[in-house]
Design an enzyme around this catalytic site. Structure first.
Site, PDB file in Angstrom:
ATOM      1  CE  LYS A 128     -21.343  15.016   7.733  1.00 46.22           C
ATOM      2  NZ  LYS A 128     -20.812  16.004   8.682  1.00 46.22           N
ATOM      3  CE  LYS A 142     -28.000  17.405   4.157  1.00 46.22           C
ATOM      4  NZ  LYS A 142     -27.391  17.539   5.445  1.00 46.22           N
ATOM      5  CE  LYS A 157     -21.127  23.529   3.997  1.00 43.57           C
ATOM      6  NZ  LYS A 157     -20.359  24.256   4.982  1.00 43.57           N
TER       7      LYS A 157
HETATM    8  P1  TYM Z   1     -22.861  22.660   8.241  1.00 41.04           P
HETATM    9  O1  TYM Z   1     -21.539  23.336   8.093  1.00 41.04           O
HETATM   10  O2  TYM Z   1     -23.082  21.403   7.489  1.00 41.04           O
HETATM   11  O3  TYM Z   1     -24.014  23.643   7.829  1.00 41.04           O
HETATM   12  C1  TYM Z   1     -24.137  24.944   8.398  1.00 41.04           C
HETATM   13  C2  TYM Z   1     -25.600  25.261   8.629  1.00 41.04           C
HETATM   14  O4  TYM Z   1     -26.329  25.213   7.396  1.00 41.04           O
HETATM   15  C3  TYM Z   1     -27.484  24.417   7.562  1.00 41.04           C
HETATM   16  N1  TYM Z   1     -27.825  23.776   6.275  1.00 41.04           N
HETATM   17  C4  TYM Z   1     -29.031  23.844   5.683  1.00 41.04           C
HETATM   18  N2  TYM Z   1     -30.168  24.447   6.035  1.00 41.04           N
HETATM   19  C5  TYM Z   1     -31.220  24.339   5.189  1.00 41.04           C
HETATM   20  N3  TYM Z   1     -31.158  23.657   4.010  1.00 41.04           N
HETATM   21  C6  TYM Z   1     -30.045  23.034   3.620  1.00 41.04           C
HETATM   22  N4  TYM Z   1     -29.993  22.382   2.470  1.00 41.04           N
HETATM   23  C7  TYM Z   1     -28.900  23.112   4.480  1.00 41.04           C
HETATM   24  N5  TYM Z   1     -27.632  22.619   4.398  1.00 41.04           N
HETATM   25  C8  TYM Z   1     -26.994  23.033   5.507  1.00 41.04           C
HETATM   26  C9  TYM Z   1     -27.119  23.399   8.614  1.00 41.04           C
HETATM   27  O5  TYM Z   1     -28.248  22.848   9.226  1.00 41.04           O
HETATM   28  C10 TYM Z   1     -26.285  24.236   9.560  1.00 41.04           C
HETATM   29  O6  TYM Z   1     -27.103  24.922  10.473  1.00 41.04           O
HETATM   30  N6  TYM Z   1     -22.637  20.221  12.596  1.00 41.04           N
HETATM   31  C11 TYM Z   1     -22.829  21.534  12.021  1.00 41.04           C
HETATM   32  C12 TYM Z   1     -21.857  22.577  12.509  1.00 41.04           C
HETATM   33  C13 TYM Z   1     -21.753  22.746  13.995  1.00 41.04           C
HETATM   34  C14 TYM Z   1     -22.715  23.351  14.842  1.00 41.04           C
HETATM   35  C15 TYM Z   1     -22.147  23.323  16.137  1.00 41.04           C
HETATM   36  C16 TYM Z   1     -23.972  23.882  14.641  1.00 41.04           C
HETATM   37  C17 TYM Z   1     -20.697  22.388  14.772  1.00 41.04           C
HETATM   38  N7  TYM Z   1     -20.931  22.743  16.076  1.00 41.04           N
HETATM   39  C18 TYM Z   1     -22.836  23.849  17.269  1.00 41.04           C
HETATM   40  C19 TYM Z   1     -24.651  24.402  15.761  1.00 41.04           C
HETATM   41  C20 TYM Z   1     -24.094  24.367  17.036  1.00 41.04           C
HETATM   42  C21 TYM Z   1     -22.652  21.420  10.514  1.00 41.04           C
HETATM   43  O7  TYM Z   1     -21.977  20.547  10.008  1.00 41.04           O
HETATM   44  O8  TYM Z   1     -23.187  22.431   9.781  1.00 41.04           O
END
Ligand code: TYM
Length: 332
Positions: free
Chosen positions: A112, A195, A198
């Site tokens: 990022k 992957k 977004k």
């Molecule tokens: P975020 O918002 O990027 O994504 C949310 C969830 O979607 C999963 N994900 C995927 N899984 C499979 N294939 C993909 N292509 C794919 N793209 C996204 C992510 O792994 C995630 O589970 N840092 C985290 C948010 C967060 C969080 C937390 C998660 C903040 N605090 C505490 C767990 C516990 C994030 O940016 O997810």
């Protein structure tokens, strides 16, 4: 009941199929068997620039999508991260336990920050994973249902929990990542080597859950496959086809081996046409439910307020213990 906690960023408006299959789908299942806490992580969202109006709208939209996907506020605690101030507070304590080098090794930060450039990279983006650590530890979570890209952040959580416990005495539970192998990583339709994301994928590579069904079908039909003809699950040799099979298998509950048999002798077109139907059949009611929740923002907001209240009782207790262990003088 064992406890689970997870979060999703409100940015980009619509969730994509990777978010749903990699994470949210498991959240829905786990609310039946676990004490479940799920949140929209707006504090994480502001680690990169956000338009204030859009952020507010997308936070509500994220909550509406989680409900539309099947989260039930009677079965889980659904809230917005910034409504529970303890996240930022424990985040600070955890920042003071994290090595600079340790944080520098987080691969998501490296990706990022490369995108933001040196001047655009904030300290907030740097300590993003540490806030995530606080998110998890505040609830003493046993398991954290996420996609593969979050694994390193869960490992950091365990490391910091152990460090805190070692230095100040047993305080935090050590959480485990809950990652389903089949859907740990859903790939970009246009570039099945990376992957679905977004921020990184081109619009054509992402199945946005709020897209028009026609758009969704078109994206699936133009998904990149390979020059062969055989429909076979082989992530190394046939990443595009394998990704389509994974999506199909998960949404319909059909084993991949059965799909391979069903499509034997048929071309990629058959798989794509049927998958387009499977996906649009799923997203159409999802979109309708999302619109319904959005249409009644007062109910949505009060439901989130109730969630935050429930979350706070847990978070406040953990924070008080952590402050005390560290030696912060309590206010009289
Ligand atoms: P975020 O918002 O990027 O994504 C949310 C969830 O979607 C999963 N994900 C995927 N899984 C499979 N294939 C993909 N292509 C794919 N793209 C996204 C992510 O792994 C995630 O589970 N840092 C985290 C948010 C967060 C969080 C937390 C998660 C903040 N605090 C505490 C767990 C516990 C994030 O940016 O997810």
């Amino acid at each position: 009941r064992p406890r689970v906690l997870s979060g999703i960023q409100p940015t980009a408006g619509s969730f994509h199929l990777g978010n749903y299959l990699g994470a949210v789908r498991q959240w829905v299942a786990l609310q039946e068997t676990h004490d479940a806490f799920y949140m929209v992580v707006d504090l994480h969202a502001i680690t990169v620039p956000q338009d204030p109006k859009e952020l507010r709208a997308s936070t509500r939209l994220a909550a509406a999508q989680l409900l539309a996907a099947g989260l039930d506020p009677d079965r889980c605690t659904l809230f917005v991260q910034s409504h529970v101030p303890e996240h930022a507070q424990l985040g600070w304590v955890m920042n003071c336990l994290t090595g600079f080098g340790e944080a520098s090794r987080m691969t998501q930060f490296k990706d990022k920050s490369a995108k933001q450039g040196a001047e655009g990279t904030t300290v907030g983006l740097f300590t993003y994973p540490v806030l995530q650590v606080a998110d998890i530890l505040l609830y003493q979570a046993d398991q954290v249902p996420v996609g593969e890209d979050q694994r390193q952040h869960i490992e950091l959580t365990r490391d910091l929990a152990e460090r805190f416990n070692g230095r100040f005495g047993r305080t935090f539970n050590l959480p485990a990542a809950y990652i389903l192998k089949e859907t740990a990583k859903i790939y970009d339709l246009q570039d099945p080597a990376v992957k679905m994301s977004k921020s990184a994928s081109s619009p054509k590579g992402i199945i946005s859950l709020l897209d028009e069904p026609k758009t969704t079908a078109k994206k699936i039909r133009s998904a990149v496959t390979d020059t062969g003809t055989e429909i076979r699950y082989d992530p190394e040799g046939k990443p595009g086809v394998s990704n389509l099979l994974t999506i199909h298998a998960t949404l319909t509950g059909t084993p991949v081996a059965e799909l391979e048999r069903r499509y034997e002798g048929q071309g990629y077109g058959a798989l794509k046409t049927e998958l387009a139907e499977v996906v649009t059949d799923w997203v159409t009611p999802f979109r309708e439910r999302t619109q319904e929740y959005l249409g009644d923002p007062e109910t949505l907001d009060s439901l989130l307020a109730k969630g935050a209240e429930k979350a706070r009782t847990v978070a406040a207790e953990t924070l008080a213990t952590a402050y005390d262990k560290v030696g912060l003088l309590p206010a009289k």
